[in-house]
Design an enzyme around this catalytic site. Sequence first.
Site, PDB file in Angstrom:
ATOM      1  N   LYS A   1       0.985  -1.387  -0.056  1.00  0.00           N
ATOM      2  CA  LYS A   1       0.138   0.046  -0.062  1.00  0.00           C
ATOM      3  C   LYS A   1       1.103   1.201  -0.077  1.00  0.00           C
ATOM      4  O   LYS A   1       1.775   1.279   0.546  1.00  0.00           O
ATOM      5  CB  LYS A   1      -0.960  -0.138   1.160  1.00  0.00           C
ATOM      6  CG  LYS A   1      -1.962   1.015   1.151  1.00  0.00           C
ATOM      7  CD  LYS A   1      -2.924   0.973   2.527  1.00  0.00           C
ATOM      8  CE  LYS A   1      -4.015   1.909   2.713  1.00  0.00           C
ATOM      9  NZ  LYS A   1      -4.871   1.842   3.822  1.00  0.00           N
TER      10      LYS A   1
ATOM     11  N   SER B   1     -10.474  -0.482   7.005  1.00  0.00           N
ATOM     12  CA  SER B   1      -9.867  -0.194   5.728  1.00  0.00           C
ATOM     13  C   SER B   1      -9.119  -1.422   5.100  1.00  0.00           C
ATOM     14  O   SER B   1      -8.509  -1.556   3.905  1.00  0.00           O
ATOM     15  CB  SER B   1      -8.608   0.859   5.620  1.00  0.00           C
ATOM     16  OG  SER B   1      -9.330   2.057   5.803  1.00  0.00           O
TER      17      SER B   1
ATOM     18  N   SER C   1      -9.377   2.023   2.881  1.00  0.00           N
ATOM     19  CA  SER C   1      -8.672   2.701   2.130  1.00  0.00           C
ATOM     20  C   SER C   1      -7.485   2.039   1.352  1.00  0.00           C
ATOM     21  O   SER C   1      -6.856   2.421   0.551  1.00  0.00           O
ATOM     22  CB  SER C   1      -7.894   3.877   3.044  1.00  0.00           C
ATOM     23  OG  SER C   1      -6.840   2.994   3.859  1.00  0.00           O
TER      24      SER C   1
END
Length: 457
Positions: A79, A173, A149
């Site tokens: 990420k 997330s 996210s």
Amino acid sequence: MSVPSNFLTATETVALVKSGALTVTQVALDHLARYDERDPTIHAWAYLNRDLILSEAKRLDAIPPEERGPLHGVMLGVKDMIHTKDMPTQHNSPIYIDHHPHVDAGPVAVCRAAGALIYGKTHTTEFASTIVGPPARNAWDPRRTPGGSSSGSGAAVGDWQCHFAFGTQTGGSTIRPGSYNGIFAMKPTWGAISREGLKIYSVTLDTLGLYARSVADLQLLCKVFQLADDVPPPSVPKPLSESAFAYIKTDQWDARDGPSPELLAAWDKSKALLVAAGAKVVDVDLPAEFDRIQGHRNIHIMNGEGRVNFLAEYMIGKDKMHESLVGHVENTKNITRRQQLDAYDTVAALRPVFDKIASQYDAVITPSVPAQAPMGIESTGDARFCGMWTALHVPCVNVPGFASDEGAPIGLTLIGPRYEDERLLSVSSQVAKAWLNADKEKYLPFAAPAGVEHSTA
């Protein structure tokens, strides 16, 4: 091997590379071919360097067999708010365009040392802290959000573009993209994996998240991170016929529009499948003290700590930040320090209470999301079922298997007491066998060769 190696699980890939039947270079080439085919549709990656990938694959192939680590040959997506020494970390923020920290975050360093190929950086919402979707799209239905996210991470694993990916979770997330993309997602016990080198939103809540297409892959990754219970689970997983599960709706069940038809269907079918396998299933209501953790106390913690953790960016480039992040620093919601302290103390006191409740069952089962992934990528969806468990610091695993009438995935979450991650994964492996094909006939067709299974226990 009848299909390209990107369609294999991580454990299958490691075994084939170890046997000499597959090279890391071939694994990398198969993944790059998938990227070329699918990136124009899915847009999972914020950064990917083909030359770097092939160079790393060549380096890994040159390592003598006796010196190879347990992740040798797997492709790991990271990420893009987690530092990588050979790639930029840009946080989906104009403040950090082409920012090169030149250091690996702790979890990246562990996996690199264990033989993983750090494949690329996946799209995130801004600082992993807003609900405004990045360019990534849902792996099953590109018209829909992949969640957030950890948007790109969930989409990349769901679309066979990498074996593993790192996400993070402050609210929902990690678990939400797992449900939306039909894959296994794990939020480990808070503090069980280092957060060194991750952008921090909330010190009290932030947790590294893990994505994979099988429970065995999650177990492999957790072994590398030394997530070891005080009492190891049995080497042969406990059968469902000897297991007991508590179904907990929480105070969020009737919030907003209430549960969707697909959640109601998954809830009922999942119970029936467990009962048919001989498991004991009971409905449990949490004590009233647990009400208002989600949407109230966790928000007081999150926003209170966001005031601190986004101050540097605010001072550097306030005009380049999303208004919600500016609002944290300026405390536009007028959260007092007394409210923040009350949230800390109340939630901390409830953690051992929940541990005691959860320890009476093999797992607690609760919704991952209220509904299938929403249409569009402007918003990452509703995470209201996840926030309480993040605040309680307990391990959570999204198990896929169910679908809406429109063919979109929806999963359910298994939860255990803190620091019983190994046992939770062992239980999840057996639950997955009962659930994985529950709604197979409903799923939209996915872009994969005939005979490929999307997820396995």
